[in-house]
Design a protein around this motif. Structure first.
Motif, PDB file in Angstrom:
ATOM      1  N   ALA A  75       0.837  -1.202   0.000  1.00  0.00           N
ATOM      2  CA  ALA A  75       0.000   0.000   0.000  1.00  0.00           C
ATOM      3  C   ALA A  75       0.868   1.247   0.000  1.00  0.00           C
ATOM      4  CB  ALA A  75      -0.930  -0.012   1.214  1.00  0.00           C
ATOM      5  N   ASN A  76       1.580   1.489  -1.093  1.00  0.00           N
ATOM      6  CA  ASN A  76       2.537   2.592  -1.097  1.00  0.00           C
ATOM      7  C   ASN A  76       1.992   3.868  -1.737  1.00  0.00           C
ATOM      8  OD1 ASN A  76       2.489   1.638  -3.675  1.00  0.00           O
ATOM      9  ND2 ASN A  76       4.680   1.310  -3.852  1.00  0.00           N
ATOM     10  N   ASN A  77       0.778   3.874  -2.255  1.00  0.00           N
ATOM     11  CA  ASN A  77       0.162   5.091  -2.770  1.00  0.00           C
ATOM     12  C   ASN A  77      -1.016   5.428  -1.876  1.00  0.00           C
ATOM     13  OD1 ASN A  77       1.771   5.409  -5.262  1.00  0.00           O
ATOM     14  ND2 ASN A  77       0.833   3.454  -5.804  1.00  0.00           N
ATOM     15  N   LEU A  78      -0.849   6.452  -1.030  1.00  0.00           N
ATOM     16  CA  LEU A  78      -1.801   6.713   0.043  1.00  0.00           C
ATOM     17  C   LEU A  78      -2.421   8.094  -0.073  1.00  0.00           C
ATOM     18  CD1 LEU A  78       0.340   5.354   3.016  1.00  0.00           C
ATOM     19  CD2 LEU A  78      -1.442   4.130   1.784  1.00  0.00           C
ATOM     20  N   THR A  79      -3.626   8.213   0.476  1.00  0.00           N
ATOM     21  CA  THR A  79      -4.243   9.527   0.647  1.00  0.00           C
ATOM     22  C   THR A  79      -4.605   9.682   2.118  1.00  0.00           C
ATOM     23  OG1 THR A  79      -6.064  10.976  -0.026  1.00  0.00           O
ATOM     24  CG2 THR A  79      -6.531   8.631   0.044  1.00  0.00           C
TER      25      THR A  79
ATOM     26  N   TYR B 258      -3.905  14.982   1.660  1.00  0.00           N
ATOM     27  CA  TYR B 258      -2.528  14.752   1.230  1.00  0.00           C
ATOM     28  C   TYR B 258      -2.478  13.453   0.422  1.00  0.00           C
ATOM     29  CZ  TYR B 258      -1.637  17.838   5.269  1.00  0.00           C
ATOM     30  OH  TYR B 258      -1.649  18.868   6.181  1.00  0.00           O
ATOM     31  N   THR B 259      -1.652  13.440  -0.598  1.00  0.00           N
ATOM     32  CA  THR B 259      -1.363  12.196  -1.314  1.00  0.00           C
ATOM     33  C   THR B 259       0.152  12.020  -1.325  1.00  0.00           C
ATOM     34  OG1 THR B 259      -1.342  13.333  -3.464  1.00  0.00           O
ATOM     35  CG2 THR B 259      -3.419  12.350  -2.767  1.00  0.00           C
ATOM     36  N   PHE B 260       0.598  10.802  -1.046  1.00  0.00           N
ATOM     37  CA  PHE B 260       2.034  10.569  -0.959  1.00  0.00           C
ATOM     38  C   PHE B 260       2.319   9.082  -1.134  1.00  0.00           C
ATOM     39  CE2 PHE B 260       0.173  10.336   3.198  1.00  0.00           C
ATOM     40  CZ  PHE B 260       0.853   9.344   3.886  1.00  0.00           C
ATOM     41  N   THR B 261       3.598   8.781  -1.302  1.00  0.00           N
ATOM     42  CA  THR B 261       4.055   7.406  -1.485  1.00  0.00           C
ATOM     43  C   THR B 261       4.777   6.949  -0.233  1.00  0.00           C
ATOM     44  OG1 THR B 261       4.268   7.700  -3.871  1.00  0.00           O
ATOM     45  CG2 THR B 261       5.488   5.877  -2.894  1.00  0.00           C
ATOM     46  N   TYR B 262       4.451   5.738   0.214  1.00  0.00           N
ATOM     47  CA  TYR B 262       5.067   5.212   1.424  1.00  0.00           C
ATOM     48  C   TYR B 262       5.053   3.696   1.337  1.00  0.00           C
ATOM     49  CZ  TYR B 262       6.359   5.209   6.370  1.00  0.00           C
ATOM     50  OH  TYR B 262       7.030   5.052   7.553  1.00  0.00           O
TER      51      TYR B 262
ATOM     52  N   MET C 136      -8.794  11.891  11.236  1.00  0.00           N
ATOM     53  CA  MET C 136      -7.861  11.543  10.170  1.00  0.00           C
ATOM     54  C   MET C 136      -8.356  10.261   9.527  1.00  0.00           C
ATOM     55  SD  MET C 136      -4.200  12.105  12.085  1.00  0.00           S
ATOM     56  CE  MET C 136      -3.335  11.438  10.674  1.00  0.00           C
ATOM     57  N   MET C 137      -8.233  10.184   8.203  1.00  0.00           N
ATOM     58  CA  MET C 137      -8.571   8.941   7.511  1.00  0.00           C
ATOM     59  C   MET C 137      -7.493   8.650   6.488  1.00  0.00           C
ATOM     60  SD  MET C 137     -12.036   7.703   5.512  1.00  0.00           S
ATOM     61  CE  MET C 137     -11.828   8.801   4.101  1.00  0.00           C
ATOM     62  N   LEU C 138      -6.862   7.480   6.609  1.00  0.00           N
ATOM     63  CA  LEU C 138      -5.806   7.061   5.703  1.00  0.00           C
ATOM     64  C   LEU C 138      -6.338   5.926   4.837  1.00  0.00           C
ATOM     65  CD1 LEU C 138      -2.704   7.360   5.050  1.00  0.00           C
ATOM     66  CD2 LEU C 138      -2.375   5.406   6.576  1.00  0.00           C
ATOM     67  N   SER C 139      -6.173   6.051   3.538  1.00  0.00           N
ATOM     68  CA  SER C 139      -6.642   4.998   2.641  1.00  0.00           C
ATOM     69  C   SER C 139      -5.667   4.845   1.488  1.00  0.00           C
ATOM     70  CB  SER C 139      -8.054   5.295   2.121  1.00  0.00           C
ATOM     71  OG  SER C 139      -8.084   6.546   1.451  1.00  0.00           O
ATOM     72  N   SER C 140      -5.734   3.707   0.843  1.00  0.00           N
ATOM     73  CA  SER C 140      -4.852   3.418  -0.283  1.00  0.00           C
ATOM     74  C   SER C 140      -5.506   3.868  -1.573  1.00  0.00           C
ATOM     75  CB  SER C 140      -4.551   1.924  -0.351  1.00  0.00           C
ATOM     76  OG  SER C 140      -3.854   1.619  -1.538  1.00  0.00           O
ATOM     77  N   LEU C 141      -4.679   4.381  -2.496  1.00  0.00           N
ATOM     78  CA  LEU C 141      -5.172   4.771  -3.813  1.00  0.00           C
ATOM     79  C   LEU C 141      -5.154   3.593  -4.785  1.00  0.00           C
ATOM     80  CD1 LEU C 141      -3.388   8.226  -4.192  1.00  0.00           C
ATOM     81  CD2 LEU C 141      -5.675   7.764  -3.372  1.00  0.00           C
ATOM     82  N   VAL C 142      -4.652   2.449  -4.320  1.00  0.00           N
ATOM     83  CA  VAL C 142      -4.591   1.265  -5.166  1.00  0.00           C
ATOM     84  C   VAL C 142      -5.738   0.344  -4.774  1.00  0.00           C
ATOM     85  CG1 VAL C 142      -3.215  -0.722  -5.867  1.00  0.00           C
ATOM     86  CG2 VAL C 142      -2.099   1.452  -5.362  1.00  0.00           C
ATOM     87  N   PHE C 143      -6.591   0.010  -5.717  1.00  0.00           N
ATOM     88  CA  PHE C 143      -7.746  -0.819  -5.420  1.00  0.00           C
ATOM     89  C   PHE C 143      -7.467  -2.298  -5.647  1.00  0.00           C
ATOM     90  CE2 PHE C 143      -9.409   3.366  -6.493  1.00  0.00           C
ATOM     91  CZ  PHE C 143     -10.191   3.628  -5.374  1.00  0.00           C
ATOM     92  N   ASN C 144      -6.399  -2.595  -6.335  1.00  0.00           N
ATOM     93  CA  ASN C 144      -6.036  -3.992  -6.561  1.00  0.00           C
ATOM     94  C   ASN C 144      -4.524  -4.112  -6.530  1.00  0.00           C
ATOM     95  OD1 ASN C 144      -6.388  -6.792  -7.317  1.00  0.00           O
ATOM     96  ND2 ASN C 144      -5.634  -6.198  -9.332  1.00  0.00           N
ATOM     97  N   TYR C 145      -4.033  -4.877  -5.582  1.00  0.00           N
ATOM     98  CA  TYR C 145      -2.596  -5.043  -5.457  1.00  0.00           C
ATOM     99  C   TYR C 145      -2.132  -6.226  -6.305  1.00  0.00           C
ATOM    100  CZ  TYR C 145      -3.436  -2.082  -1.436  1.00  0.00           C
ATOM    101  OH  TYR C 145      -3.830  -1.065  -0.623  1.00  0.00           O
ATOM    102  N   ALA C 146      -0.963  -6.084  -6.895  1.00  0.00           N
ATOM    103  CA  ALA C 146      -0.416  -7.173  -7.707  1.00  0.00           C
ATOM    104  C   ALA C 146      -0.118  -8.374  -6.813  1.00  0.00           C
ATOM    105  CB  ALA C 146       0.853  -6.719  -8.418  1.00  0.00           C
TER     106      ALA C 146
END
Length: 249
Positions: free
Chosen positions: A45-49, A92-96, A117-127
């Motif tokens: 989950a490295n693309n986060l909002t 905020y959007t960032f990579t982690y 605060m709410m943290l969520s992933s911008l990726v809906f399907n992980y490889a």
């Protein structure tokens, strides 16, 4: 993350109950810092909002420890906040890429707080991930074979498709089911490996004298949405059989 992550707060301030079943972290003054630790993030989950709602007349400073200060992609100032003071909604959007995220929040406002605060992933399907494998076998002079069971996993628990993407150079690969082996070796790639066992049979060349790391081939896994893993390596190690003496002394 859907209530599944461990979230810890440390620093000054206290929980303020508004009396209408709502509360926020308040009692903070200029110069105070709050450390927020969010754990149990998926490694992929490295693309986060991050949606942050802060109380106060100044924008807070949000820092990801080890990465630096975040710059908000969206700032929505609210003239009159829900608690009768300044209020800002920031995105905020960032990579982690780590499984634990540490944030430091501070402000120069004389009085401030954190509403939510709410943290969520911008990726809906992980490889999915195909696992590197090491297979150890005893060389059979008659050209015996060895079973290799491929392994992969998917964060969304989808059914995976396995494909051989490169062939070994010192032996032959055969497709097989759980009960039987195909009689014709694989000659072209990519080649889908049938389930549910996802097994192959490797037959080393009978006349090879090599020992140790003898051969390799590659494979991938694909999830139902078409996401493909990085290639995984199957390393095949071959050793001579222990030969008993025919005529012991």
């Amino acid at each position: 993350r859907d209530g599944k992550s461990d979230v810890l707060f440390s620093g000054p301030g206290s929980i303020v109950d508004t009396g209408d079943s709502e509360s926020y972290l308040g009692g903070l003054v200029a110069g105070d810092e709050v450390l927020i630790t969010i754990g149990d993030l998926p490694a992929t989950a490295n693309n986060l909002t991050l949606e942050f709602k802060g109380i106060g007349d100044e924008l807070p400073k949000v820092t990801v420890l080890g990465e630096g200060v975040l710059s908000p992609a969206i700032v929505t100032p609210v003239t009159k906040g829900p608690y009768g003071s300044g209020y800002n909604e920031l995105t905020y959007t960032f990579t982690y890429a780590l499984e634990q995220l540490k944030l430091k929040v501070s402000s120069v406002a004389s009085s401030w707080g954190i509403d939510s605060m709410m943290l969520s992933s911008l990726v809906f399907n992980y490889a999915p991930v195909a696992e590197d494998l090491q297979v150890h076998m005893v060389k059979d002079p008659s050209g015996g074979d060895n079973t290799v069971e491929l392994r992969g996993h998917d964060d969304e628990c989808g059914d995976l498709t396995y494909e051989v993407t490169s062939l070994p150079s010192e032996g032959l690969l055969y497709l097989c089911t759980c009960e039987s082996i195909w009689t014709t070796p694989i000659t072209t790639v990519p080649m889908t490996v049938p389930g549910p066992c996802h097994r192959l049979v490797y037959e080393p060349q009978a006349n090879s004298a090599a020992e140790g790391k003898f051969d390799t081939f590659l494979y991938t896994v694909t999830d139902p949405d078409g996401a493909v893993s990085e290639p995984a390596t199957v390393s095949l190690f071959v050793s001579e059989p222990n030969m008993a003496c025919a005529n012991p002394p």
